[in-house]
Design a protein around this motif. Sequence first.
Motif, PDB file in Angstrom:
ATOM      1  N   CYS A 137       0.846  -1.190   0.000  1.00 55.62           N
ATOM      2  CA  CYS A 137       0.000   0.000   0.000  1.00 55.62           C
ATOM      3  C   CYS A 137       0.882   1.240   0.000  1.00 55.62           C
ATOM      4  N   MET A 138       1.586   1.416  -1.113  1.00 56.43           N
ATOM      5  CA  MET A 138       2.426   2.601  -1.257  1.00 56.43           C
ATOM      6  C   MET A 138       1.589   3.868  -1.103  1.00 56.43           C
ATOM      7  N   PHE A 139       0.378   3.836  -1.642  1.00 59.18           N
ATOM      8  CA  PHE A 139      -0.496   5.016  -1.604  1.00 59.18           C
ATOM      9  C   PHE A 139      -0.842   5.383  -0.167  1.00 59.18           C
ATOM     10  N   CYS A 140      -1.152   4.374   0.655  1.00 59.06           N
ATOM     11  CA  CYS A 140      -1.471   4.621   2.067  1.00 59.06           C
ATOM     12  C   CYS A 140      -0.260   5.192   2.799  1.00 59.06           C
ATOM     13  N   ALA A 141       0.918   4.616   2.519  1.00 58.49           N
ATOM     14  CA  ALA A 141       2.132   5.054   3.204  1.00 58.49           C
ATOM     15  C   ALA A 141       2.477   6.489   2.853  1.00 58.49           C
ATOM     16  N   VAL A 142       2.390   6.827   1.565  1.00 56.06           N
ATOM     17  CA  VAL A 142       2.723   8.180   1.134  1.00 56.06           C
ATOM     18  C   VAL A 142       1.720   9.179   1.711  1.00 56.06           C
ATOM     19  N   GLY A 172     -15.783  32.246  -0.936  1.00 53.65           N
ATOM     20  CA  GLY A 172     -16.376  31.183  -1.733  1.00 53.65           C
ATOM     21  C   GLY A 172     -15.694  31.059  -3.073  1.00 53.65           C
ATOM     22  N   ALA A 173     -14.769  30.133  -3.194  1.00 51.32           N
ATOM     23  CA  ALA A 173     -13.981  29.959  -4.409  1.00 51.32           C
ATOM     24  C   ALA A 173     -14.196  28.560  -4.973  1.00 51.32           C
ATOM     25  N   LYS A 174     -13.782  28.401  -6.222  1.00 49.46           N
ATOM     26  CA  LYS A 174     -13.832  27.110  -6.893  1.00 49.46           C
ATOM     27  C   LYS A 174     -12.399  26.596  -6.992  1.00 49.46           C
ATOM     28  N   VAL A 175     -12.163  25.406  -6.417  1.00 50.52           N
ATOM     29  CA  VAL A 175     -10.800  24.913  -6.252  1.00 50.52           C
ATOM     30  C   VAL A 175     -10.665  23.500  -6.818  1.00 50.52           C
ATOM     31  N   ALA A 176      -9.554  23.260  -7.519  1.00 46.01           N
ATOM     32  CA  ALA A 176      -9.201  21.915  -7.976  1.00 46.01           C
ATOM     33  C   ALA A 176      -7.914  21.485  -7.290  1.00 46.01           C
ATOM     34  N   ASP A 177      -7.937  20.324  -6.665  1.00 45.02           N
ATOM     35  CA  ASP A 177      -6.743  19.742  -6.052  1.00 45.02           C
ATOM     36  C   ASP A 177      -6.302  18.599  -6.954  1.00 45.02           C
ATOM     37  N   VAL A 178      -5.294  18.837  -7.776  1.00 47.42           N
ATOM     38  CA  VAL A 178      -4.881  17.906  -8.822  1.00 47.42           C
ATOM     39  C   VAL A 178      -3.785  16.979  -8.285  1.00 47.42           C
ATOM     40  N   GLY A 179      -3.963  15.680  -8.496  1.00 46.61           N
ATOM     41  CA  GLY A 179      -3.051  14.705  -7.913  1.00 46.61           C
ATOM     42  C   GLY A 179      -3.307  14.562  -6.429  1.00 46.61           C
ATOM     43  N   CYS A 180      -4.586  14.506  -6.064  1.00 49.08           N
ATOM     44  CA  CYS A 180      -4.994  14.603  -4.655  1.00 49.08           C
ATOM     45  C   CYS A 180      -4.711  13.348  -3.844  1.00 49.08           C
ATOM     46  N   GLY A 181      -4.425  12.213  -4.500  1.00 52.76           N
ATOM     47  CA  GLY A 181      -4.192  10.989  -3.749  1.00 52.76           C
ATOM     48  C   GLY A 181      -5.393  10.606  -2.903  1.00 52.76           C
ATOM     49  N   HIS A 182      -5.175  10.366  -1.629  1.00 52.09           N
ATOM     50  CA  HIS A 182      -6.253   9.973  -0.723  1.00 52.09           C
ATOM     51  C   HIS A 182      -7.070  11.158  -0.227  1.00 52.09           C
ATOM     52  N   GLY A 183      -6.799  12.343  -0.761  1.00 59.18           N
ATOM     53  CA  GLY A 183      -7.656  13.491  -0.487  1.00 59.18           C
ATOM     54  C   GLY A 183      -7.421  14.205   0.822  1.00 59.18           C
ATOM     55  N   LEU A 184      -6.310  13.940   1.498  1.00 60.47           N
ATOM     56  CA  LEU A 184      -6.074  14.597   2.789  1.00 60.47           C
ATOM     57  C   LEU A 184      -5.984  16.108   2.639  1.00 60.47           C
ATOM     58  N   SER A 185      -5.237  16.562   1.633  1.00 60.16           N
ATOM     59  CA  SER A 185      -5.086  17.998   1.420  1.00 60.16           C
ATOM     60  C   SER A 185      -6.421  18.624   1.030  1.00 60.16           C
ATOM     61  N   THR A 186      -7.168  17.953   0.161  1.00 57.63           N
ATOM     62  CA  THR A 186      -8.456  18.489  -0.299  1.00 57.63           C
ATOM     63  C   THR A 186      -9.424  18.663   0.866  1.00 57.63           C
ATOM     64  N   ALA A 210     -10.655   5.871  -2.033  1.00 57.56           N
ATOM     65  CA  ALA A 210     -10.268   6.105  -0.640  1.00 57.56           C
ATOM     66  C   ALA A 210     -10.565   7.535  -0.222  1.00 57.56           C
ATOM     67  N   ALA A 211     -10.316   8.487  -1.108  1.00 57.84           N
ATOM     68  CA  ALA A 211     -10.585   9.891  -0.803  1.00 57.84           C
ATOM     69  C   ALA A 211     -12.081  10.128  -0.594  1.00 57.84           C
ATOM     70  N   THR A 212     -12.893   9.525  -1.446  1.00 54.58           N
ATOM     71  CA  THR A 212     -14.341   9.673  -1.319  1.00 54.58           C
ATOM     72  C   THR A 212     -14.839   9.117   0.009  1.00 54.58           C
ATOM     73  N   ALA A 213     -14.318   7.956   0.389  1.00 55.46           N
ATOM     74  CA  ALA A 213     -14.691   7.354   1.675  1.00 55.46           C
ATOM     75  C   ALA A 213     -14.233   8.221   2.843  1.00 55.46           C
ATOM     76  N   HIS A 214     -13.053   8.800   2.707  1.00 53.59           N
ATOM     77  CA  HIS A 214     -12.511   9.670   3.750  1.00 53.59           C
ATOM     78  C   HIS A 214     -13.406  10.893   3.932  1.00 53.59           C
ATOM     79  N   ALA A 215     -13.831  11.515   2.822  1.00 50.49           N
ATOM     80  CA  ALA A 215     -14.708  12.689   2.911  1.00 50.49           C
ATOM     81  C   ALA A 215     -16.049  12.324   3.541  1.00 50.49           C
ATOM     82  N   ARG A 216     -16.559  11.162   3.161  1.00 53.85           N
ATOM     83  CA  ARG A 216     -17.837  10.716   3.711  1.00 53.85           C
ATOM     84  C   ARG A 216     -17.713  10.479   5.221  1.00 53.85           C
TER      85      ARG A 216
END
Length: 349
Positions: A137-142, A172-186, A210-216
Amino acid sequence: MTQLNETVLNELVGRVLGDLGGAVSVPLVRIGDALGLYAALKRIGPATAEELAEASACAPRYVREWLSAQTASGYVHYERGKFSLTPEQAFVFAEPDSPVNLIGAFDTAAAMVENQAKVQSAFKTGRGVAWGDQAGCMFCAVARLFRPGYVNALVQEWLPALDGVVDRLEAGAKVADVGCGHGLSTILMAQAFPKSRFTGYDFHPASIAAATAHARAHAVTNVRFEVGRAQDFAGQDFDLVTCFDCLHDMGDPAEAAAHIRRALKDGGTWMVVEPMAGDTLEDNINPVGRLYYSASTMICVPTSLAQETGLALGAQAGEKRLAEVIRSGGFTRVRRAAESPLNMVLEAT
């Protein structure tokens, strides 16, 4: 026969022995984290091995040997037959939101070892190792590695360092987080600025899931996640685009820069967070450069070479090279807005 300088040789052997001690500590640190040994020791210490074993529901003989190894490494304090964590040791090993919690670095090191066979083969072929094909789980570790930095600096220091961005986010801005991975920054940004709308993009479907589940799980409603590549993600008229520790991993960062420029509205800002690095090898011969060059060899360069043109900037590309790539996309102004021991924050407009 070559004449050896005994002093130089002994210094090198001592350095290697120190490195080996760190290497063999990787599984022990991960065991301590996974079984809650650090957390329990912080809670009950000073404690004997038997007391810690009882508190963590582990076998005393294993715990005693683990504590001895941790003490020899300087990761645990021992005095008068009892073990404890100093405040500094706890800050590194037992406090998840500490800016210097380094458990994720040990997880990443383990994933790098597991990934050796694939990268070793790529040395011969010159081909890459795709992000989705990385071992373990390289993605989880990173994600865990970068989390402390984001938690402690993103909203508090990095965004305020950008010209006028916080005011836009608060309104109120519109933001894109590109290369968000698991979404922690987003998610951190979405929580801090509830009037703004955030979309996280990543080309790795499992990370988006994983990011979607994290947000939920955190009940964050002003964020969504989509599968998308940096050079052609959907959406236009963004006030802010962010890229956290990922531009150097992209196969075609120049095309990504051009697409991001097109996706921004007039007056929009691109925030690029990248590993701290100087512009030359000589600048990066230090502990941080050592870590990042190693990770770059095992993760970043193989990931880039598996994509499109495979520019393979590497994790130690440096500000000058990064700025060249950013400007190639049509940005006219690039400046270093903030920095930390592990990261530099570039603002492009």
